[in-house]
Design an enzyme around this catalytic site. Structure first.
Site, PDB file in Angstrom:
ATOM      1  N   SER A  77     -28.679  63.325 -21.615  1.00 57.10           N
ATOM      2  CA  SER A  77     -27.805  63.085 -20.763  1.00 57.10           C
ATOM      3  C   SER A  77     -28.339  62.934 -19.451  1.00 57.10           C
ATOM      4  O   SER A  77     -27.956  62.771 -18.534  1.00 57.10           O
ATOM      5  CB  SER A  77     -26.918  64.516 -20.736  1.00 57.10           C
ATOM      6  OG  SER A  77     -27.943  65.679 -20.177  1.00 57.10           O
ATOM      7  N   THR A 179     -26.124  65.917 -15.869  1.00 59.59           N
ATOM      8  CA  THR A 179     -26.922  66.030 -14.683  1.00 59.59           C
ATOM      9  C   THR A 179     -28.180  67.021 -14.641  1.00 59.59           C
ATOM     10  O   THR A 179     -27.893  68.206 -15.189  1.00 59.59           O
ATOM     11  CB  THR A 179     -26.006  66.393 -13.485  1.00 59.59           C
ATOM     12  OG1 THR A 179     -25.062  65.449 -13.641  1.00 59.59           O
ATOM     13  CG2 THR A 179     -26.629  65.993 -12.111  1.00 59.59           C
ATOM     14  N   THR A 197     -28.857  61.284 -13.365  1.00 65.72           N
ATOM     15  CA  THR A 197     -28.149  61.549 -14.581  1.00 65.72           C
ATOM     16  C   THR A 197     -27.944  60.194 -15.355  1.00 65.72           C
ATOM     17  O   THR A 197     -28.226  59.068 -14.603  1.00 65.72           O
ATOM     18  CB  THR A 197     -26.669  61.774 -14.208  1.00 65.72           C
ATOM     19  OG1 THR A 197     -26.069  62.002 -15.530  1.00 65.72           O
ATOM     20  CG2 THR A 197     -26.062  60.883 -13.493  1.00 65.72           C
ATOM     21  N   LEU A 208     -19.245  55.271 -11.980  1.00 67.53           N
ATOM     22  CA  LEU A 208     -20.164  56.063 -11.270  1.00 67.53           C
ATOM     23  C   LEU A 208     -19.475  57.440 -11.104  1.00 67.53           C
ATOM     24  O   LEU A 208     -18.493  57.640 -10.717  1.00 67.53           O
ATOM     25  CB  LEU A 208     -20.683  55.570  -9.845  1.00 67.53           C
ATOM     26  CG  LEU A 208     -21.277  54.381  -9.651  1.00 67.53           C
ATOM     27  CD1 LEU A 208     -21.527  54.129  -8.049  1.00 67.53           C
ATOM     28  CD2 LEU A 208     -22.776  54.540 -10.234  1.00 67.53           C
ATOM     29  N   GLY A 209     -20.232  58.496 -11.093  1.00 61.71           N
ATOM     30  CA  GLY A 209     -19.698  59.746 -11.143  1.00 61.71           C
ATOM     31  C   GLY A 209     -20.332  60.324  -9.726  1.00 61.71           C
ATOM     32  O   GLY A 209     -20.700  59.372  -8.931  1.00 61.71           O
ATOM     33  N   ASP A 210     -20.478  61.620  -9.616  1.00 59.26           N
ATOM     34  CA  ASP A 210     -20.718  62.416  -8.290  1.00 59.26           C
ATOM     35  C   ASP A 210     -22.124  62.203  -7.903  1.00 59.26           C
ATOM     36  O   ASP A 210     -22.632  62.191  -6.914  1.00 59.26           O
ATOM     37  CB  ASP A 210     -20.405  63.710  -8.151  1.00 59.26           C
ATOM     38  CG  ASP A 210     -21.043  64.774  -9.152  1.00 59.26           C
ATOM     39  OD1 ASP A 210     -21.035  64.087 -10.300  1.00 59.26           O
ATOM     40  OD2 ASP A 210     -21.574  65.486  -8.826  1.00 59.26           O
ATOM     41  N   GLY A 231     -21.302  68.313 -14.045  1.00 62.55           N
ATOM     42  CA  GLY A 231     -20.371  68.573 -14.785  1.00 62.55           C
ATOM     43  C   GLY A 231     -19.308  67.148 -14.456  1.00 62.55           C
ATOM     44  O   GLY A 231     -19.916  66.043 -14.556  1.00 62.55           O
ATOM     45  N   HIS A 232     -18.234  67.458 -14.422  1.00 52.62           N
ATOM     46  CA  HIS A 232     -17.070  65.931 -14.479  1.00 52.62           C
ATOM     47  C   HIS A 232     -17.141  65.530 -13.224  1.00 52.62           C
ATOM     48  O   HIS A 232     -16.473  66.024 -12.175  1.00 52.62           O
ATOM     49  CB  HIS A 232     -15.664  66.622 -14.791  1.00 52.62           C
ATOM     50  CG  HIS A 232     -14.886  65.275 -15.361  1.00 52.62           C
ATOM     51  ND1 HIS A 232     -14.255  64.540 -14.582  1.00 52.62           N
ATOM     52  CD2 HIS A 232     -14.303  65.169 -16.699  1.00 52.62           C
ATOM     53  CE1 HIS A 232     -13.765  63.806 -15.216  1.00 52.62           C
ATOM     54  NE2 HIS A 232     -13.532  64.046 -16.339  1.00 52.62           N
ATOM     55  N   GLY A 233     -17.843  64.464 -12.976  1.00 54.13           N
ATOM     56  CA  GLY A 233     -18.108  63.944 -11.518  1.00 54.13           C
ATOM     57  C   GLY A 233     -16.867  63.604 -10.819  1.00 54.13           C
ATOM     58  O   GLY A 233     -16.978  63.515  -9.753  1.00 54.13           O
TER      59      GLY A 233
END
Length: 323
Positions: A77, A179, A197, A208-210, A231-233
């Site tokens: 990950s 992450t 990440t 793109l996530g956070d 976690g869930h970005g």
């Protein structure tokens, strides 16, 4: 009452004579200290601690620390070995922030094993704070980073199996424990942070996530403290999560209480949208200028690593979603 007065008076030196006031009973700052997300944070902390224990800068420590899972082909990950997007392409995101609010980030970067170092190069060698996609790759290659194939056989095999159904439903704590975030306080009393990440497994190409977004996946204010998320970005971005945690600390919350309030904000917005909390994980870790730290998450399964002068250990934080 007499004893209390004596203690109070012992906390001051020479006030009547005009000498400098000295608070004897002031709490001692715990430094150096480094925190990082998930079990692989233990190994990452070891690398960071080698720098911190010798008086090194927090910025150097967090970069060195997160490069450990970035370079591990068995870690699915983060970095090399990360799961690909739905097109079979491994795209990496990272950001870094120092004690002077210098920032750098990369998004959707392919073929480069250590995106955190590219993010630092963006911070130090360009007038920008974020480069993405082909532009980020061109910059990395120009800086001398080697171009590599990041899709390891195990990740490729998983991707081909996923293609049989192509159902995008990441499993909390597995496919979206995506992450490593690391925050550190050095012996000089300065804070820095890093976050890196490979993103959600089998995401749409370009997502793109956070993690590469300053204020979402990472935030550092050298007057107050630092925070990072995992976690869930999408849910972290929705509340500007790490900036929120640091601002709550500015308002007087402890790192623990600040993390709790941020998670409750995620929970509230999920409920407002009729979303099932069991489908996601969001966790925050936070550190203030005194070396105090805390963490909180949506559901069980998240953990984080702490290394200070008492040693390196893994901690299971409290969480919201209980049976």
């Amino acid at each position: 009452m007499i004893a209390s007065t004596a203690v109070a008076l012992s906390s001051f030196k020479g006030i009547a004579s005009g000498e400098e006031e000295t608070i004897i009973n002031a709490p001692k700052t715990r430094k150096p200290i480094v925190l990082s997300t998930w079990r692989f944070g233990l190994e990452a902390n070891e690398a960071a601690w080698k720098i911190l224990k010798n008086g090194g800068r927090a910025l150097d420590a967090v970069e060195a620390g997160v490069k450990v899972p970035e370079g591990d082909p068995t870690e699915r990950s983060v970095g090399y070995g990360g799961r690909p997007d739905r097109d079979g392409r491994v795209t990496l995101d990272a950001c870094i922030m120092d004690e002077m609010s210098n920032i750098g980030a990369v998004g959707c970067l392919e073929h480069i094993k250590h995106p955190i170092s590219v993010a630092r190069a963006v911070m130090e060698k360009t007038p920008h704070v974020m480069l993405v996609g082909d532009g980020a790759l061109q910059f990395a290659l120009a800086q001398g980073f080697p171009k590599e194939n990041l899709l390891v056989p195990d990740s490729e095999r998983e991707w081909k199996e996923w293609l049989k159904t192509s159902e995008y439903k990441p499993i909390a704590n597995i496919e979206n424990h995506d992450t490593i975030g690391m925050i550190a306080l050095d012996t000089a009393g300065n804070l820095s942070g890093a976050c890196t990440t490979s993103g959600m497994a089998f995401k749409m190409h370009g997502r793109l996530g956070d993690s590469p977004i300053i204020g979402a996946g990472l935030y550092v204010d050298n007057e107050i403290g630092a925070a990072t998320a995992t976690g869930h970005g999408e849910e972290v971005i929705r509340i500007s999560g790490c900036h929120l945690v640091v601002e709550l600390m500015r308002q007087g919350r402890s790192p623990q209480k600040a993390c709790e309030e941020a998670v409750l904000r995620v929970v509230k917005l999920m409920k407002n949208r009729n979303k099932d909390l069991k489908d996601i994980q969001v966790g925050f870790i936070a550190l203030n200028k005194k070396g105090e730290y805390g963490s909180y998450c949506v559901q069980s399964g998240f953990n984080y690593a702490v290394y200070d002068n008492t040693g390196n250990r893994l901690i299971d934080p409290d969480y919201y979603l209980k049976p």
